[in-house]
Write an enzyme that holds these catalytic residues in place. Sequence first.
Site, mmCIF file in Angstrom:
data_model
loop_
_atom_site.group_PDB
_atom_site.id
_atom_site.type_symbol
_atom_site.label_atom_id
_atom_site.label_comp_id
_atom_site.label_asym_id
_atom_site.label_seq_id
_atom_site.Cartn_x
_atom_site.Cartn_y
_atom_site.Cartn_z
ATOM 1 N N LYS A 1 -12.580 7.747 97.673
ATOM 2 C CA LYS A 1 -11.148 7.915 97.948
ATOM 3 C C LYS A 1 -10.969 7.929 99.461
ATOM 4 C CE LYS A 1 -7.325 11.060 96.711
ATOM 5 N NZ LYS A 1 -6.961 12.272 95.935
ATOM 6 N N SER B 1 -3.330 11.712 92.647
ATOM 7 C CA SER B 1 -3.313 10.860 93.819
ATOM 8 C C SER B 1 -4.557 9.992 93.931
ATOM 9 C CB SER B 1 -3.179 11.716 95.086
ATOM 10 O OG SER B 1 -4.300 12.583 95.214
ATOM 11 N N SER C 1 -5.249 15.745 90.711
ATOM 12 C CA SER C 1 -5.418 14.354 91.148
ATOM 13 C C SER C 1 -6.712 13.660 90.739
ATOM 14 C CB SER C 1 -5.275 14.262 92.660
ATOM 15 O OG SER C 1 -3.917 14.310 92.989
HETATM 16 N N1 GLN Z 1 0.526 15.772 91.932
HETATM 17 C C1 GLN Z 1 0.167 16.940 92.684
HETATM 18 C C2 GLN Z 1 0.831 16.908 94.020
HETATM 19 O O1 GLN Z 1 1.505 15.985 94.290
HETATM 20 C C3 GLN Z 1 -1.312 17.041 92.824
HETATM 21 C C4 GLN Z 1 -1.883 16.146 93.838
HETATM 22 C C5 GLN Z 1 -3.355 16.359 94.043
HETATM 23 O O2 GLN Z 1 -4.036 16.944 93.198
HETATM 24 N N2 GLN Z 1 -3.839 15.923 95.196
HETATM 25 O O3 GLN Z 1 0.702 17.791 94.793
#
Ligand code: GLN
Length: 483
Positions: free
Chosen positions: A76, A151, A175
């Site tokens: 990532k 994400s 995410s």
């Molecule tokens: N969807 C969640 C957010 O937008 C989690 C994102 C994540 O785990 N990085 O914060």
Amino acid sequence: MHQLTLAEIARGLADKKFSSEELTKVLLARIAQLDPQLNSFISLTEDLALTQAKAADARRANGESGALLGAPIAHKDLFCTQGIRTSCGSKMLDNFKAPYDATVVAKLAAAGAVTLGKTNMDEFAMGSANESSYYGAVKNPWNLEYVPGGSSGGSAAAVAARLLPAATGTDTGGSIRQPAALTNLTGLKPTYGRVSRWGMIAYASSLDQGGPLARTAEDCAILLQGMAGFDPNDSTSIDEPVPDYSASLNGSLQGLRIGVPKEYFSAGLDPRIADLIHNSVKELEKLGAVIKEISLPNMQHAIPAYYVIAPAEASSNLSRFDGVRFGYRCENPVNLIDLYKRSRGEGFGPEVQRRIMVGAYALSAGYYDAYYLKAQKIRRLIKNDFMAAFNEVDIILGPTTPNPAWKLGAKNSDPVAAYLEDVYTITANLAGLPGLSMPAGFVDGLPVGVQLLAPYFQEGRLLNVAHQYQLNTDWHTRTPQGF
Ligand code: GLN
């Protein structure tokens, strides 16, 4: 060759059926051919990959072995990679070449993994759809008109499309698990402190945790093995021995106590997903597990608490991107204030700006007690709920997400609708617990995930349950059409 799992690749390399260099070339060609449909990579690292593959082949020829030696992966794009762009999905870091490798990157490289590239992601890991990336949205290989989740959506889409066998992700509120669910993968968020955060660009430091995305639990065990461990460079890393995760896969589930929280089956859950989750419960019962209904009474407060804590930490972490210390600098600033304002205004996208504003507000004088402190208290209540539940059960099981993947753009005008997709995942981050999502079936041709949660440092138990489930089901073997 692209259908091989990490475990199969390790056997193939050990048996000299193919070399890492051959495999790497096949996958790089496949990425070049198919990724334009998905947009799952921000950067490809062909030269590095071929150098690492040749080095891994040479190490094997010298008698070395290891499950990751010569295994192709991707990171990532928020794991720092020395000399390689590390963008975090943001214009702010579009030209940032990290001066060092993140601990996770260094550990996996030392184990002989081959880095094919850096995967697309929501900007600064904020999102559940992978639509907030500066480099454009990622498409779900199960239906190119749908989001892959976020994400870590680039890692998920790439692995689901068989562009490579496994990739790293990070999970602040879901995410890893949520994109795994939406693309038919197995994804594991480890216990907070299990995997080093050093060199992982911070979103919300008390919640962020790196982990593996792969097709099977067996492969998650292999990748996690290479990522986990104490790191003196990370003050929140925990000095606990790392067990042999692959050795934990084959335990019997006879008598395993599985708790199913009643709050997970409330109104917001798609009833077709509820049915699939009940089927997976029955499957585990056949393997000897004992099912018990449990309650996590404070779950309803998790989203509001998370959306105070995460933006608050983000507003602090992201203050370093000011055009001076780090990040994009605007053209022709007239003075210092103009430089700050325009660099941040032009460098950050709308979702990141929204989070920074929410976070700065929650932390501001006079509001701290009302919002941030209150949210921290809720966090403790949520942790206490889990501790009480784990006195009675060994594993908690429920859906990973309330809905399957949605159409690109469908939730863009309503950020809260997207925030609600995290309802089942964020509690594990607030409590610091490990969680895993694995394939549990399909709704309208779109994958659905079942989530397992375990007590601290019981990643091996999660992988054990998932592996036994996968020996007896074939959801995880389904391949998206066209890939
Ligand atoms: N969807 C969640 C957010 O937008 C989690 C994102 C994540 O785990 N990085 O914060």
